[in-house]
Design a protein around this motif. Sequence first.
Motif, PDB file in Angstrom:
ATOM      1  N   THR A  21      -6.001 -11.738 -10.627  1.00  0.00           N
ATOM      2  CA  THR A  21      -5.598 -10.472 -11.230  1.00  0.00           C
ATOM      3  C   THR A  21      -6.603  -9.379 -10.935  1.00  0.00           C
ATOM      4  OG1 THR A  21      -4.390 -11.592 -12.988  1.00  0.00           O
ATOM      5  CG2 THR A  21      -5.021  -9.315 -13.382  1.00  0.00           C
ATOM      6  N   GLU A  22      -7.896  -9.698 -11.100  1.00  0.00           N
ATOM      7  CA  GLU A  22      -8.927  -8.684 -10.871  1.00  0.00           C
ATOM      8  C   GLU A  22      -8.962  -8.282  -9.404  1.00  0.00           C
ATOM      9  OE1 GLU A  22     -10.356  -7.096 -13.275  1.00  0.00           O
ATOM     10  OE2 GLU A  22      -9.238  -8.412 -14.639  1.00  0.00           O
ATOM     11  N   ASP A  23      -8.711  -9.224  -8.514  1.00  0.00           N
ATOM     12  CA  ASP A  23      -8.649  -8.889  -7.090  1.00  0.00           C
ATOM     13  C   ASP A  23      -7.516  -7.908  -6.822  1.00  0.00           C
ATOM     14  OD1 ASP A  23     -10.758 -10.553  -6.572  1.00  0.00           O
ATOM     15  OD2 ASP A  23      -9.508 -12.235  -5.896  1.00  0.00           O
ATOM     16  N   LEU A  24      -6.387  -8.131  -7.476  1.00  0.00           N
ATOM     17  CA  LEU A  24      -5.245  -7.238  -7.327  1.00  0.00           C
ATOM     18  C   LEU A  24      -5.595  -5.828  -7.782  1.00  0.00           C
ATOM     19  CD1 LEU A  24      -2.153  -6.745  -6.847  1.00  0.00           C
ATOM     20  CD2 LEU A  24      -1.837  -7.414  -9.251  1.00  0.00           C
ATOM     21  N   LEU A  25      -6.239  -5.725  -8.937  1.00  0.00           N
ATOM     22  CA  LEU A  25      -6.592  -4.411  -9.491  1.00  0.00           C
ATOM     23  C   LEU A  25      -7.679  -3.742  -8.651  1.00  0.00           C
ATOM     24  CD1 LEU A  25      -6.553  -5.217 -13.313  1.00  0.00           C
ATOM     25  CD2 LEU A  25      -4.702  -4.342 -11.865  1.00  0.00           C
ATOM     26  N   ASP A  26      -8.617  -4.509  -8.143  1.00  0.00           N
ATOM     27  CA  ASP A  26      -9.657  -3.943  -7.281  1.00  0.00           C
ATOM     28  C   ASP A  26      -9.054  -3.383  -5.998  1.00  0.00           C
ATOM     29  OD1 ASP A  26     -11.611  -4.590  -9.099  1.00  0.00           O
ATOM     30  OD2 ASP A  26     -12.266  -6.412  -8.055  1.00  0.00           O
ATOM     31  N   ALA A  27      -8.097  -4.123  -5.430  1.00  0.00           N
ATOM     32  CA  ALA A  27      -7.437  -3.643  -4.215  1.00  0.00           C
ATOM     33  C   ALA A  27      -6.673  -2.351  -4.495  1.00  0.00           C
ATOM     34  CB  ALA A  27      -6.486  -4.711  -3.674  1.00  0.00           C
ATOM     35  N   ALA A  28      -6.044  -2.269  -5.671  1.00  0.00           N
ATOM     36  CA  ALA A  28      -5.320  -1.051  -6.044  1.00  0.00           C
ATOM     37  C   ALA A  28      -6.268   0.136  -6.157  1.00  0.00           C
ATOM     38  CB  ALA A  28      -4.577  -1.263  -7.355  1.00  0.00           C
ATOM     39  N   ALA A  29      -7.457  -0.099  -6.689  1.00  0.00           N
ATOM     40  CA  ALA A  29      -8.438   0.982  -6.842  1.00  0.00           C
ATOM     41  C   ALA A  29      -8.787   1.595  -5.493  1.00  0.00           C
ATOM     42  CB  ALA A  29      -9.695   0.451  -7.525  1.00  0.00           C
TER      43      ALA A  29
ATOM     44  N   ARG B 243      -6.668   2.038  -3.161  1.00  0.00           N
ATOM     45  CA  ARG B 243      -5.472   2.746  -2.680  1.00  0.00           C
ATOM     46  C   ARG B 243      -5.087   3.839  -3.675  1.00  0.00           C
ATOM     47  NH1 ARG B 243      -3.614  -2.621  -1.833  1.00  0.00           N
ATOM     48  NH2 ARG B 243      -2.561  -2.423  -3.856  1.00  0.00           N
ATOM     49  N   HIS B 244      -6.042   4.580  -4.140  1.00  0.00           N
ATOM     50  CA  HIS B 244      -5.780   5.645  -5.111  1.00  0.00           C
ATOM     51  C   HIS B 244      -5.199   5.102  -6.410  1.00  0.00           C
ATOM     52  CE1 HIS B 244      -6.552   9.203  -2.526  1.00  0.00           C
ATOM     53  NE2 HIS B 244      -6.209   8.359  -1.563  1.00  0.00           N
ATOM     54  N   GLY B 245      -5.409   3.816  -6.681  1.00  0.00           N
ATOM     55  CA  GLY B 245      -4.962   3.251  -7.951  1.00  0.00           C
ATOM     56  C   GLY B 245      -3.528   2.781  -7.968  1.00  0.00           C
ATOM     57  N   VAL B 246      -2.879   2.649  -6.812  1.00  0.00           N
ATOM     58  CA  VAL B 246      -1.473   2.245  -6.803  1.00  0.00           C
ATOM     59  C   VAL B 246      -1.330   0.800  -6.329  1.00  0.00           C
ATOM     60  CG1 VAL B 246      -0.815   4.634  -6.352  1.00  0.00           C
ATOM     61  CG2 VAL B 246      -0.929   3.022  -4.452  1.00  0.00           C
ATOM     62  N   LEU B 247      -0.302   0.136  -6.836  1.00  0.00           N
ATOM     63  CA  LEU B 247       0.026  -1.218  -6.413  1.00  0.00           C
ATOM     64  C   LEU B 247       1.511  -1.454  -6.595  1.00  0.00           C
ATOM     65  CD1 LEU B 247      -0.637  -3.848  -9.141  1.00  0.00           C
ATOM     66  CD2 LEU B 247      -1.423  -1.512  -9.505  1.00  0.00           C
ATOM     67  N   CYS B 248       1.997  -2.552  -6.031  1.00  0.00           N
ATOM     68  CA  CYS B 248       3.420  -2.852  -6.135  1.00  0.00           C
ATOM     69  C   CYS B 248       3.620  -4.348  -6.326  1.00  0.00           C
ATOM     70  CB  CYS B 248       4.166  -2.350  -4.897  1.00  0.00           C
ATOM     71  SG  CYS B 248       3.756  -3.221  -3.382  1.00  0.00           S
TER      72      CYS B 248
ATOM     73  N   ARG C 175      10.669   0.925 -10.592  1.00  0.00           N
ATOM     74  CA  ARG C 175      10.842  -0.495 -10.366  1.00  0.00           C
ATOM     75  C   ARG C 175       9.934  -0.986  -9.233  1.00  0.00           C
ATOM     76  NH1 ARG C 175      15.551  -0.116  -9.109  1.00  0.00           N
ATOM     77  NH2 ARG C 175      15.425  -0.365  -6.845  1.00  0.00           N
ATOM     78  N   GLY C 176       9.040  -1.907  -9.558  1.00  0.00           N
ATOM     79  CA  GLY C 176       8.149  -2.492  -8.567  1.00  0.00           C
ATOM     80  C   GLY C 176       6.967  -1.641  -8.179  1.00  0.00           C
ATOM     81  N   ALA C 177       6.805  -0.445  -8.766  1.00  0.00           N
ATOM     82  CA  ALA C 177       5.722   0.475  -8.410  1.00  0.00           C
ATOM     83  C   ALA C 177       4.848   0.742  -9.634  1.00  0.00           C
ATOM     84  CB  ALA C 177       6.290   1.786  -7.882  1.00  0.00           C
ATOM     85  N   TYR C 178       3.533   0.635  -9.454  1.00  0.00           N
ATOM     86  CA  TYR C 178       2.607   0.724 -10.578  1.00  0.00           C
ATOM     87  C   TYR C 178       1.379   1.560 -10.201  1.00  0.00           C
ATOM     88  CZ  TYR C 178       5.384  -3.413 -11.754  1.00  0.00           C
ATOM     89  OH  TYR C 178       6.415  -4.269 -11.999  1.00  0.00           O
TER      90      TYR C 178
ATOM     91  N   HIS D 275       4.576   3.281  -1.396  1.00  0.00           N
ATOM     92  CA  HIS D 275       3.920   2.002  -1.116  1.00  0.00           C
ATOM     93  C   HIS D 275       4.837   0.835  -1.495  1.00  0.00           C
ATOM     94  CE1 HIS D 275       0.831  -0.992  -0.672  1.00  0.00           C
ATOM     95  NE2 HIS D 275       0.874  -1.314  -1.956  1.00  0.00           N
ATOM     96  N   ALA D 276       5.516   0.964  -2.611  1.00  0.00           N
ATOM     97  CA  ALA D 276       6.383  -0.123  -3.077  1.00  0.00           C
ATOM     98  C   ALA D 276       7.616  -0.283  -2.194  1.00  0.00           C
ATOM     99  CB  ALA D 276       6.806   0.132  -4.523  1.00  0.00           C
ATOM    100  N   ARG D 277       8.139   0.826  -1.665  1.00  0.00           N
ATOM    101  CA  ARG D 277       9.349   0.736  -0.853  1.00  0.00           C
ATOM    102  C   ARG D 277       9.094  -0.044   0.438  1.00  0.00           C
ATOM    103  NH1 ARG D 277      13.798   3.438  -1.217  1.00  0.00           N
ATOM    104  NH2 ARG D 277      13.888   4.010   0.984  1.00  0.00           N
ATOM    105  N   GLY D 278       7.975   0.210   1.070  1.00  0.00           N
ATOM    106  CA  GLY D 278       7.649  -0.541   2.273  1.00  0.00           C
ATOM    107  C   GLY D 278       8.611  -0.351   3.426  1.00  0.00           C
ATOM    108  N   VAL D 279       9.292   0.805   3.467  1.00  0.00           N
ATOM    109  CA  VAL D 279      10.212   1.119   4.562  1.00  0.00           C
ATOM    110  C   VAL D 279       9.826   2.487   5.110  1.00  0.00           C
ATOM    111  CG1 VAL D 279      12.108  -0.222   3.560  1.00  0.00           C
ATOM    112  CG2 VAL D 279      11.873   2.201   2.973  1.00  0.00           C
TER     113      VAL D 279
END
Length: 328
Positions: free
Chosen positions: A2-10, A12-17, A45-48, A72-76
């Motif tokens: 979980t922390e790895d996920l949040l660190d990676a988001a940080a 990317r300007h704080g965004v994750l999917c 949906r799917g974007a955080y 980022h979440a759309r990935g298209v």
Amino acid sequence: MTEDLLDAAAGRHGVLCARDAAAADVHPSTLASLVRTGRIVRVRRGAYVLSGPWHAAMPDARLALRTRAVLHARGVPGAATHQSALAVHALPVHAVPTTVVDATGPVSRNRTEAGLRLHPLASAPTVVDVDGCPTVDVATAVAQVLLRSGRTPGIVAADAALRRGTSVDALHAAVAALASTTHAAGRAGRMLATADPASESVGETLTRLLLRDQGWAVESQVRVADQGGHVVARVDLLVEGRVVVEFDGLVKYEGAQGRAALAAEKRREDALRALGYEVVRVVWSDLDRPGHVARSVRAALARAAGRPAAPRSARGDLDGRACSRRTG
């Protein structure tokens, strides 16, 4: 995990999917728990977005975060457009919705779905990368807002874009490329003629437009000199060469520094009045009462008309050491 996920988001300007969570082996139930506990914010949906950057952001910055997260979440294939692009470019967004993301996508015509307005990919003639986010260029974004949302949102953005270095020619070219009719292009071109790179804030732009709507000649960022040619102040707006109009944003006069700033501001206004100028202050709440502002300026013009003409002034920026400049 979980922390790895949040660190990676940080990073990317704080965004994750949701796709990031799956790649980090974070179960969907854990992702939902992060939302419930307030560590992340679901923007679609799917974007955080991480809660820290989200809650610290003003509406414009939140739109930028929302846009980054959704794309980022759309990935298209796709790029931010309209006010979403302005936000990603860190340009002001005014009087338009900030909860809907505008972007291009693999669609044949415009389509809106759950907080996302999609435009055909061909509607983005020039796409740039803004720190990892595909976005139309500044001129295109300004033209899109001007053509769709009208003068006020468009000129607020145009003033800021011009001040940052976008050329007038680029804005006109973008309008010509995007306008659906000759009439629309002409109307937008006339609106662009009222843009001013000297404007230093959204409040100044809105005040200038309000004053111009009264039919008055208005200059931005004018240097005011005394009879000997010494510049005593650089003022936000000068109406008909006689009335100084200052827009006050978040000016605080609390504590010792605040009292000193207030005293300096009084000396500055006294010097302007001694030269024959009238001074009118405008604050955010006044912009909702254009009639009140117009009456105040009209009365000031009437008072100034009864006195000898003020010394000539010149528009232009000066080094802060050469003149008094309000810091509001």
